[in-house]
Design a protein around this motif. Structure first.
Motif, PDB file in Angstrom:
ATOM      1  N   SER A 121       0.825  -1.212   0.000  1.00 15.13           N
ATOM      2  CA  SER A 121       0.000   0.000   0.000  1.00 15.13           C
ATOM      3  C   SER A 121       0.852   1.253   0.000  1.00 15.13           C
ATOM      4  N   GLU A 122       1.929   1.217   0.791  1.00 10.92           N
ATOM      5  CA  GLU A 122       2.821   2.371   0.832  1.00 10.92           C
ATOM      6  C   GLU A 122       3.441   2.618  -0.546  1.00 10.92           C
ATOM      7  N   LEU A 167       1.125   6.769  -6.325  1.00 15.68           N
ATOM      8  CA  LEU A 167       0.079   7.763  -6.564  1.00 15.68           C
ATOM      9  C   LEU A 167       0.574   9.170  -6.274  1.00 15.68           C
ATOM     10  N   GLN A 168       1.384   9.271  -5.200  1.00 12.01           N
ATOM     11  CA  GLN A 168       1.933  10.594  -4.884  1.00 12.01           C
ATOM     12  C   GLN A 168       2.834  11.093  -6.012  1.00 12.01           C
ATOM     13  N   GLU A 192       2.044   1.771  -3.373  1.00  8.14           N
ATOM     14  CA  GLU A 192       0.985   2.322  -4.210  1.00  8.14           C
ATOM     15  C   GLU A 192       0.761   3.799  -3.903  1.00  8.14           C
ATOM     16  N   VAL A 193       0.772   4.127  -2.578  1.00  8.22           N
ATOM     17  CA  VAL A 193       0.589   5.529  -2.203  1.00  8.22           C
ATOM     18  C   VAL A 193       1.718   6.381  -2.754  1.00  8.22           C
ATOM     19  N   GLU A 194       2.958   5.846  -2.618  1.00  2.00           N
ATOM     20  CA  GLU A 194       4.097   6.591  -3.162  1.00  2.00           C
ATOM     21  C   GLU A 194       3.963   6.767  -4.672  1.00  2.00           C
TER      22      GLU A 194
END
Length: 306
Positions: free
Chosen positions: A158-159, A165-166, A161-163
């Motif tokens: 998830s991290e 997305l960021q 993916e978040v990175e």
């Protein structure tokens, strides 16, 4: 002692026999007669007998003394033996007391051992129970660790993916605007169609909206959302139109035929190419009204680039 008594009895018998001989018994002589040879023999015999008797008495005395000494020694030995026996009995009594005390102590130790064994058995059961609880806890901890590992893996994913997305958001342009029309009040009607210039800019992220011209220009290819409305207080028709480039996309209108006001609003999602323009046009012979209360708003933002 018996031997000494027998010897004394024999000695008395001999003395009695000698006394009978002196009285003339068994000589055959008449009273008053005198036999010199016989008297001499008898005197020699008596002297020899006395010598033997005294010798025998001496032996008996020596034997009696010896026996007395032996008896004294035996008595002394017996006394010592009795003393030792008494001491031994005392020791035995002490030992018996100690033995009795030791037996009591042994019984007490046995009872304590029984109680200790009972406690040990209970402790062993408790240890077994603790072992089972620890085994269950270990199993739960292991399962929890596995879940934690899976959760950490999911968190890591998830991290990432978040990175991602960021990074995408950082790379993706941010476009959003919102503006009010005017504080002047009535606008129109005009003799020709007029592009409305929403001059009260509240938000203009990306600077894609131009308040001087009233035109929004798409900075990137993507899907955009737009919302707009009309508001009028005069007894007249009100209407506005949404244009995409040179094409009219939507028209909203309403007729004010009484007291109060009229309003209309709408929204649309458009797919735009980079450089496409979107703006609001008021047709000729129609009017709108806006003031400090921001009654007419034109807004839009980028949903996602393509």
């Amino acid at each position: 002692m018996r031997r000494a008594a027998v010897c004394l009895a024999l000695l008395l018998c001999l003395l009695w026999t000698g006394a009978q001989g002196e009285d003339g018994g068994g000589t055959g002589k008449k009273e008053g007669e005198f036999d010199i040879q016989g008297a001499h023999d008898q005197s020699s015999s008596q002297t020899q007998m006395r010598t033997d008797i005294w010798a025998e008495l001496k032996k008996l005395r020596d034997m009696a003394i010896e026996h007395r000494i032996k008896i004294q020694r035996l008595e002394q030995d017996n006394t010592a033996t009795q003393v030792r026996l008494t001491a031994s009995e005392s020791k035995n009594a002490v030992l018996e007391t100690k033995m009795s005390s030791s037996e009591k102590e042994v019984e007490e130790v046995k009872r304590e051992n029984a109680a200790f064994e009972s406690r040990m058995s209970s402790s062993e059961k408790e240890v077994e129970e603790v072992k089972r609880e620890n085994a269950d806890l270990l199993a739960r901890v292991t399962a929890s660790e596995k879940k934690s590992t899976a959760f950490e893996s999911r968190m890591s994913s998830s991290e990432k993916e978040v990175e991602e997305l960021q990074r995408e958001n950082a790379d993706r342009p941010q476009v959003a605007f919102s503006a009010g029309l005017t504080n002047a009040g009535a606008v129109g009607p005009f003799t020709t169609a007029t592009t409305l210039k929403f001059s009260k800019v509240f938000t203009n992220i990306g600077q894609a909206y131009n308040p001087t011209t009233g035109i929004f220009t798409a900075p990137v290819r993507g899907v955009y959302y737009f919302r707009f409305n009309a508001w009028e207080t005069r007894l007249t028709w009100t209407s506005i139109e949404l244009f995409h480039n040179d094409k009219r996309i939507m028209v909203i209108s309403d007729l004010h035929d009484g007291t109060g006001h009229v309003s209309a609003s709408s929204a649309m999602v458009l797919q735009l190419e980079k450089g496409d323009v979107v703006y609001i046009v008021m047709p000729s012979s129609f009017g709108v009204y806006d003031d400090v209360f921001n009654r007419i708003i034109f807004s839009g933002f980028l949903l996602f680039p393509q």
